[in-house]
Design a protein around this motif. Structure first.
Motif, mmCIF file in Angstrom:
data_model
loop_
_atom_site.group_PDB
_atom_site.id
_atom_site.type_symbol
_atom_site.label_atom_id
_atom_site.label_comp_id
_atom_site.label_asym_id
_atom_site.label_seq_id
_atom_site.Cartn_x
_atom_site.Cartn_y
_atom_site.Cartn_z
ATOM 1 N N LEU A 1 0.835 -1.198 0.000
ATOM 2 C CA LEU A 1 0.000 0.000 0.000
ATOM 3 C C LEU A 1 0.873 1.252 0.000
ATOM 4 O O LEU A 1 0.609 2.211 -0.745
ATOM 5 C CB LEU A 1 -0.921 0.005 1.227
ATOM 6 C CG LEU A 1 -1.830 1.231 1.375
ATOM 7 C CD1 LEU A 1 -2.782 1.350 0.186
ATOM 8 C CD2 LEU A 1 -2.623 1.141 2.688
ATOM 9 N N GLY A 2 1.927 1.227 0.804
ATOM 10 C CA GLY A 2 2.819 2.380 0.850
ATOM 11 C C GLY A 2 3.491 2.640 -0.487
ATOM 12 O O GLY A 2 3.587 3.788 -0.941
ATOM 13 N N ARG B 1 -1.926 -1.088 -9.574
ATOM 14 C CA ARG B 1 -3.076 -1.954 -9.327
ATOM 15 C C ARG B 1 -2.642 -3.253 -8.663
ATOM 16 O O ARG B 1 -3.305 -3.737 -7.733
ATOM 17 C CB ARG B 1 -3.804 -2.237 -10.641
ATOM 18 C CG ARG B 1 -5.120 -2.982 -10.451
ATOM 19 C CD ARG B 1 -5.825 -3.252 -11.776
ATOM 20 N NE ARG B 1 -6.169 -2.013 -12.465
ATOM 21 C CZ ARG B 1 -5.566 -1.563 -13.557
ATOM 22 N NH1 ARG B 1 -4.568 -2.265 -14.101
ATOM 23 N NH2 ARG B 1 -5.941 -0.446 -14.126
ATOM 24 N N VAL B 2 -1.548 -3.829 -9.126
ATOM 25 C CA VAL B 2 -1.049 -5.078 -8.530
ATOM 26 C C VAL B 2 -0.704 -4.861 -7.059
ATOM 27 O O VAL B 2 -1.037 -5.681 -6.190
ATOM 28 C CB VAL B 2 0.178 -5.595 -9.304
ATOM 29 C CG1 VAL B 2 0.856 -6.732 -8.535
ATOM 30 C CG2 VAL B 2 -0.230 -6.076 -10.687
ATOM 31 N N ALA C 1 -2.369 -5.289 -1.242
ATOM 32 C CA ALA C 1 -2.761 -4.626 0.005
ATOM 33 C C ALA C 1 -4.202 -4.970 0.381
ATOM 34 O O ALA C 1 -4.541 -5.081 1.563
ATOM 35 C CB ALA C 1 -2.600 -3.115 -0.141
ATOM 36 N N ALA C 2 -5.074 -5.139 -0.630
ATOM 37 C CA ALA C 2 -6.482 -5.443 -0.352
ATOM 38 C C ALA C 2 -6.657 -6.810 0.289
ATOM 39 O O ALA C 2 -7.719 -7.082 0.871
ATOM 40 C CB ALA C 2 -7.287 -5.375 -1.650
ATOM 41 N N GLY C 3 -5.643 -7.656 0.215
ATOM 42 C CA GLY C 3 -5.717 -8.965 0.855
ATOM 43 C C GLY C 3 -5.309 -8.940 2.307
ATOM 44 O O GLY C 3 -5.282 -9.987 2.961
ATOM 45 N N ARG D 1 -6.921 -2.736 4.149
ATOM 46 C CA ARG D 1 -7.786 -3.284 3.111
ATOM 47 C C ARG D 1 -8.758 -2.230 2.579
ATOM 48 O O ARG D 1 -8.961 -2.113 1.359
ATOM 49 C CB ARG D 1 -8.574 -4.473 3.665
ATOM 50 C CG ARG D 1 -9.440 -5.162 2.625
ATOM 51 C CD ARG D 1 -9.984 -6.496 3.134
ATOM 52 N NE ARG D 1 -10.667 -7.169 2.049
ATOM 53 C CZ ARG D 1 -11.943 -6.996 1.728
ATOM 54 N NH1 ARG D 1 -12.683 -6.159 2.440
ATOM 55 N NH2 ARG D 1 -12.478 -7.633 0.717
ATOM 56 N N ALA D 2 -9.349 -1.439 3.480
ATOM 57 C CA ALA D 2 -10.310 -0.419 3.049
ATOM 58 C C ALA D 2 -9.638 0.628 2.163
ATOM 59 O O ALA D 2 -10.178 1.022 1.125
ATOM 60 C CB ALA D 2 -10.934 0.247 4.273
#
Length: 287
Positions: free
Chosen positions: A7-8, A25-26, A31-33, A40-41
């Motif tokens: 995410l960072g 996006r990857v 990060a969404a996992g 995640r949010a």
């Protein structure tokens, strides 16, 4: 790469104006996992924004609904709900909007825009003659809500035709009582739809209850039709003509009030006078 690091890095690449959307996006998908809700949010919201910028609104909406339904209490969910509904509205597809708002409302029943969304659902339902869906949306709006007035007037309007047709006094009295209950909260400005719609419903009910004098007095207050919403002017004139049981004097008083008072010039008002006269029963025209 750990979700927080992903995410960072995605945030840093976005801030640097990087054009490698695929790489970002990857990282965000990684990060969404994360099992950590905040990470995640944030990742899901950013993924939705990337999809919007890329023109993929379907993916964006699906991502936002995923965020809302899996983490409804997260602060980001409120923003995600607003965006998801706007995206659904932009499709122009009623089915998409109804399904999206249903899912958002189920997940976020306390969202501050909830009642506005319900009103929009009702309007769309009315447009496609789905009165059951419209009634359900209006009835779901609680009395303390500012949107309750519009919903309650609309619900009364749904039942007015049957009440007028059957002249059932209990139904008429019940509907008039509902209008009386909300009257203090209805704006008195005759340029507003709630006031005009409530007045039209009341005039129809009073006339059906053989209380034409009361209906006529209410009709006579609409002396400046130019101040009314344009979509309601003809409706006011047509409903102002009392039913066949009313005295002829009531017809003339109502029609001349609507036709000649406060409209500024004769020929403009003549059309309203003619419409009112045409709405009379034939036996009342030969006075």
């Amino acid at each position: 790469l750990p979700p927080l690091s992903a995410l960072g890095r995605a945030t840093r690449l976005s801030g640097e104006g990087a054009t490698n959307a695929a790489r970002i996006r990857v990282l965000l998908e990684t990060a969404a996992g994360s099992p950590i809700r905040d990470i995640r949010a944030e990742a899901l919201l950013e993924l939705a924004m990337i999809a919007i910028r890329g023109g993929d609104t379907a993916t964006a909406k699906a991502t936002l609904l995923d965020l809302i339904e899996t983490m409804p209490r997260h602060p980001k969910s409120r923003q995600a709900g607003e965006i998801a509904v706007r995206l659904a509205e932009a499709t122009g597809n009623d089915d998409v909007l109804l399904e999206s708002t249903r899912r958002v409302l189920d997940a976020l029943p306390d969202h501050p825009d909830r009642d506005q969304w319900l009103l929009e659902r009702a309007r769309r339902a009315v447009a496609r003659d789905d009165t059951d869906a419209a009634r359900g949306a209006w009835e779901a709006i609680p009395e303390p809500s500012p949107e309750f007035i519009e919903a309650e007037i609309a619900l009364v309007e749904l039942d007015v035709p049957a009440a007028v047709r059957t002249r059932d006094r209990r139904t008429i009295d019940r509907l008039l009582s509902r209008l009386d209950a909300i009257a203090p909260r209805v704006p008195e400005d005759r340029a507003t739809l709630p006031f005009v719609d409530a007045s039209i419903a009341r005039m129809k009910l009073l006339a059906a209850a053989d209380r034409s004098s009361e209906a006529g007095r209410l009709a006579a207050t609409f002396t400046d039709l130019d101040q009314l919403p344009e979509s309601r002017r003809v409706m006011v004139v047509e409903v102002a003509a009392p039913g066949p049981r009313a005295p002829v004097r009531g017809y003339m008083y109502t029609c001349f009030s609507l036709g000649f008072l406060g409209l500024g010039f004769f020929w403009h008002s003549w059309g309203y006078l003619v419409r009112g006269f045409q709405a009379m029963p034939s036996n009342a025209k030969h006075f």
